[in-house]
Design a protein around this motif. Sequence first.
Motif, short mmCIF file in Angstrom:
data_model
loop_
_atom_site.label_atom_id
_atom_site.label_comp_id
_atom_site.label_asym_id
_atom_site.label_seq_id
_atom_site.Cartn_x
_atom_site.Cartn_y
_atom_site.Cartn_z
N ASP A 113 0.84 -1.19 0.00
CA ASP A 113 0.00 0.00 0.00
C ASP A 113 0.88 1.25 0.00
O ASP A 113 1.75 1.40 0.88
N PRO A 114 0.71 2.18 -0.96
CA PRO A 114 1.62 3.32 -1.06
C PRO A 114 1.61 4.22 0.17
O PRO A 114 2.65 4.78 0.54
N HIS A 115 0.46 4.37 0.82
CA HIS A 115 0.38 5.21 2.01
C HIS A 115 1.14 4.57 3.18
O HIS A 115 1.83 5.25 3.94
N LEU A 116 1.06 3.26 3.28
CA LEU A 116 1.79 2.55 4.32
C LEU A 116 3.29 2.58 4.07
O LEU A 116 4.10 2.75 5.00
N ALA B 71 4.83 4.97 2.57
CA ALA B 71 5.24 6.32 2.95
C ALA B 71 5.43 6.42 4.46
O ALA B 71 6.34 7.09 4.95
N GLY B 72 4.57 5.75 5.22
CA GLY B 72 4.75 5.71 6.67
C GLY B 72 6.05 5.05 7.07
O GLY B 72 6.74 5.51 7.99
N PRO C 223 5.43 0.50 -4.52
CA PRO C 223 4.02 0.25 -4.22
C PRO C 223 3.30 -0.52 -5.32
O PRO C 223 3.74 -0.52 -6.48
N LEU D 19 2.54 7.28 -7.38
CA LEU D 19 2.16 6.84 -6.04
C LEU D 19 3.37 6.85 -5.10
O LEU D 19 3.23 7.14 -3.90
N GLU E 140 4.76 9.97 -2.61
CA GLU E 140 4.38 10.20 -1.21
C GLU E 140 5.48 9.70 -0.27
O GLU E 140 5.82 10.37 0.71
N ALA E 141 6.04 8.53 -0.57
CA ALA E 141 7.09 7.97 0.28
C ALA E 141 8.36 8.80 0.22
O ALA E 141 9.01 9.06 1.25
N ALA F 73 7.81 11.90 2.23
CA ALA F 73 7.69 11.58 3.66
C ALA F 73 9.04 11.27 4.29
O ALA F 73 9.23 11.45 5.50
#
Length: 305
Positions: free
Chosen positions: A188-191, A193-194, A212, A222, A225-226, A229
Amino acid sequence: MIENENIKIPLDVPAKSRNRYRDNYLRITKGRERLMLFAGDQKAEHLNDDFFGEGIDREDNDPEHLFRIAASSNIGVFATQLGLIARYGMDYPSVPYLVKLNSKTNLIKAEQADPRSPLWIDVPQVVEFMESSKLDILGVGYTIYLGSEHEGEMLSQAARLVYQAHQAGLVTVLWVYPRGRAVADERDPHLIAGAAGVALTLGSDFVKLNYPAGAEEDRADLFKEAVQAAGRTKVVCAGGESTDARLFLQRLHDQIHISGAAGNATGRNIHQRPLDEAIRLCNAIYAITLDNASVDWAYRLYSGE
């Protein structure tokens, strides 16, 4: 090319180690703030699955194949465990090394138990080995499985080793992979990035992340974001499973020039090939990563045209 005075040396690097850190950072990135990391830590991580079988050149079953590639190719650094370096390094003293401090096998699957990968050795032992062997050791690496029930142990160890490595003037690379029963989608791209942000909080110089999931034409966007971040921690992308060379080079180009990544960490896509082809692919990856070569030019370099 980055000038000496423009390198932002972390404040946990003491005055006595600043010159060594600056020199190691410049050498590992070839003065361009990008990293071409040749990953050779899979002998433990994937057992012999990555070195013997259908589609894998027979040369790859010989561990020295890794060192032959590293010694004959353009790379920023060769990452592997200290035991391998100790057994082969005397014959390959010109190779720039990064010592992987932890590893685990792939026998215990995530659905059986959350991944845990504690230290095999610590930074002071690496420093002792570096001084006694006189080998060219530029940094250390460590894997964190974010989301594992054991993440606290791995995060604590990572925090200490980054601090200790910087105290010794060594560059750090953290492999940070969301994985475990609490993780629904590790791509997951948001994860992801986290995970990049966690590497920054640990103070690492570089973080190795998985690319991702998504349609091929969307993945580079996508991944932005990472990269954002991660802040001042530079992002390098894992090479993943072996794939078509042209697609791999195009993906690498997009990761750098669309996503803003600072390089790559590639293992299987290189070492599963015969020596001559592996060297040519290494050099093509280096050309895109460090020399801003086009995909067409790099592919011609790989093809030997």
